[in-house]
Design a protein around this motif. Structure first.
Motif, PDB file in Angstrom:
ATOM      1  N   GLY A  78      34.076 -40.797 -28.720  1.00  0.00           N
ATOM      2  CA  GLY A  78      34.201 -42.126 -29.008  1.00  0.00           C
ATOM      3  C   GLY A  78      33.958 -42.838 -27.863  1.00  0.00           C
ATOM      4  N   LYS A  79      33.384 -44.233 -28.152  1.00  0.00           N
ATOM      5  CA  LYS A  79      32.881 -45.069 -27.183  1.00  0.00           C
ATOM      6  C   LYS A  79      34.131 -45.654 -26.377  1.00  0.00           C
ATOM      7  CE  LYS A  79      30.801 -49.833 -27.365  1.00  0.00           C
ATOM      8  NZ  LYS A  79      30.437 -50.994 -28.034  1.00  0.00           N
ATOM      9  N   GLU A  80      35.429 -45.826 -26.784  1.00  0.00           N
ATOM     10  CA  GLU A  80      36.402 -45.896 -25.897  1.00  0.00           C
ATOM     11  C   GLU A  80      36.566 -45.370 -24.932  1.00  0.00           C
ATOM     12  OE1 GLU A  80      36.896 -45.910 -29.351  1.00  0.00           O
ATOM     13  OE2 GLU A  80      36.412 -47.906 -29.688  1.00  0.00           O
ATOM     14  N   GLU A  81      36.410 -43.728 -25.089  1.00  0.00           N
ATOM     15  CA  GLU A  81      36.862 -42.940 -24.214  1.00  0.00           C
ATOM     16  C   GLU A  81      35.691 -43.109 -22.885  1.00  0.00           C
ATOM     17  OE1 GLU A  81      38.213 -38.850 -26.091  1.00  0.00           O
ATOM     18  OE2 GLU A  81      36.535 -39.801 -26.957  1.00  0.00           O
ATOM     19  N   GLU A 125      34.024 -45.978 -22.148  1.00  0.00           N
ATOM     20  CA  GLU A 125      34.323 -47.096 -21.526  1.00  0.00           C
ATOM     21  C   GLU A 125      35.478 -47.059 -20.351  1.00  0.00           C
ATOM     22  OE1 GLU A 125      35.016 -49.816 -24.616  1.00  0.00           O
ATOM     23  OE2 GLU A 125      33.074 -50.256 -24.785  1.00  0.00           O
ATOM     24  N   ASP A 126      36.363 -46.086 -20.842  1.00  0.00           N
ATOM     25  CA  ASP A 126      37.492 -45.686 -19.977  1.00  0.00           C
ATOM     26  C   ASP A 126      37.258 -44.991 -18.662  1.00  0.00           C
ATOM     27  OD1 ASP A 126      40.210 -45.710 -19.306  1.00  0.00           O
ATOM     28  OD2 ASP A 126      40.301 -43.531 -19.928  1.00  0.00           O
ATOM     29  N   TYR A 180      34.114 -44.958 -17.706  1.00  0.00           N
ATOM     30  CA  TYR A 180      33.135 -45.611 -16.735  1.00  0.00           C
ATOM     31  C   TYR A 180      33.969 -46.700 -16.102  1.00  0.00           C
ATOM     32  CZ  TYR A 180      30.052 -49.907 -16.671  1.00  0.00           C
ATOM     33  OH  TYR A 180      29.293 -50.985 -16.005  1.00  0.00           O
ATOM     34  N   ASN A 181      35.049 -47.326 -16.489  1.00  0.00           N
ATOM     35  CA  ASN A 181      35.815 -48.338 -15.562  1.00  0.00           C
ATOM     36  C   ASN A 181      36.507 -47.513 -14.614  1.00  0.00           C
ATOM     37  OD1 ASN A 181      34.902 -50.364 -17.083  1.00  0.00           O
ATOM     38  ND2 ASN A 181      36.348 -50.013 -18.680  1.00  0.00           N
ATOM     39  N   GLU A 238      23.833 -49.932 -25.430  1.00  0.00           N
ATOM     40  CA  GLU A 238      23.623 -49.063 -26.474  1.00  0.00           C
ATOM     41  C   GLU A 238      22.394 -48.271 -26.228  1.00  0.00           C
ATOM     42  OE1 GLU A 238      22.768 -49.278 -31.281  1.00  0.00           O
ATOM     43  OE2 GLU A 238      23.883 -50.780 -30.241  1.00  0.00           O
ATOM     44  N   ALA A 251      27.256 -46.253 -26.593  1.00  0.00           N
ATOM     45  CA  ALA A 251      27.655 -46.402 -25.474  1.00  0.00           C
ATOM     46  C   ALA A 251      27.159 -45.668 -24.288  1.00  0.00           C
ATOM     47  CB  ALA A 251      29.328 -46.214 -25.233  1.00  0.00           C
ATOM     48  N   GLY A 269      29.069 -41.990 -24.895  1.00  0.00           N
ATOM     49  CA  GLY A 269      30.120 -41.955 -25.859  1.00  0.00           C
ATOM     50  C   GLY A 269      29.776 -42.597 -27.383  1.00  0.00           C
ATOM     51  N   GLU A 312      30.709 -42.886 -31.817  1.00  0.00           N
ATOM     52  CA  GLU A 312      31.448 -42.694 -33.141  1.00  0.00           C
ATOM     53  C   GLU A 312      30.690 -42.060 -34.097  1.00  0.00           C
ATOM     54  OE1 GLU A 312      33.432 -46.100 -33.612  1.00  0.00           O
ATOM     55  OE2 GLU A 312      34.448 -46.140 -31.510  1.00  0.00           O
TER      56      GLU A 312
END
Length: 73
Positions: free
Chosen positions: A25-28, A30-31, A33-34, A49, A55, A71, A73
């Protein structure tokens, strides 16, 4: 996935290994990365992209190791 430096490419300690981590997933992505940035990381490529992922980014982590985070989806 872990890779080394391309033949003939100069390197410094810490740049001779690159770590790639791929999430579903993209959210994982991003997490992570941050978190890498928060822990004294430096942005080498902002999250964006790519043709293989919605991501993708690159971060040089605290000890100089480059991380490729991807990441989708």
């Amino acid at each position: 996935m872990i890779s080394d430096t391309l033949p003939g490419t100069p390197f410094e300690i810490g740049t001779n290994v690159t770590i790639t981590i791929i999430f579903d997933g993209k959210e994982e992505a991003e997490d992570i990365y941050n978190k890498l940035l928060t822990n004294d990381g430096t942005e080498a490529m902002p999250m964006q992209e790519a043709f293989w992922s919605p991501a993708y980014d690159q971060v040089i982590a605290q000890f100089g190791v480059t991380w490729h985070v991807s990441g989708g989806e």
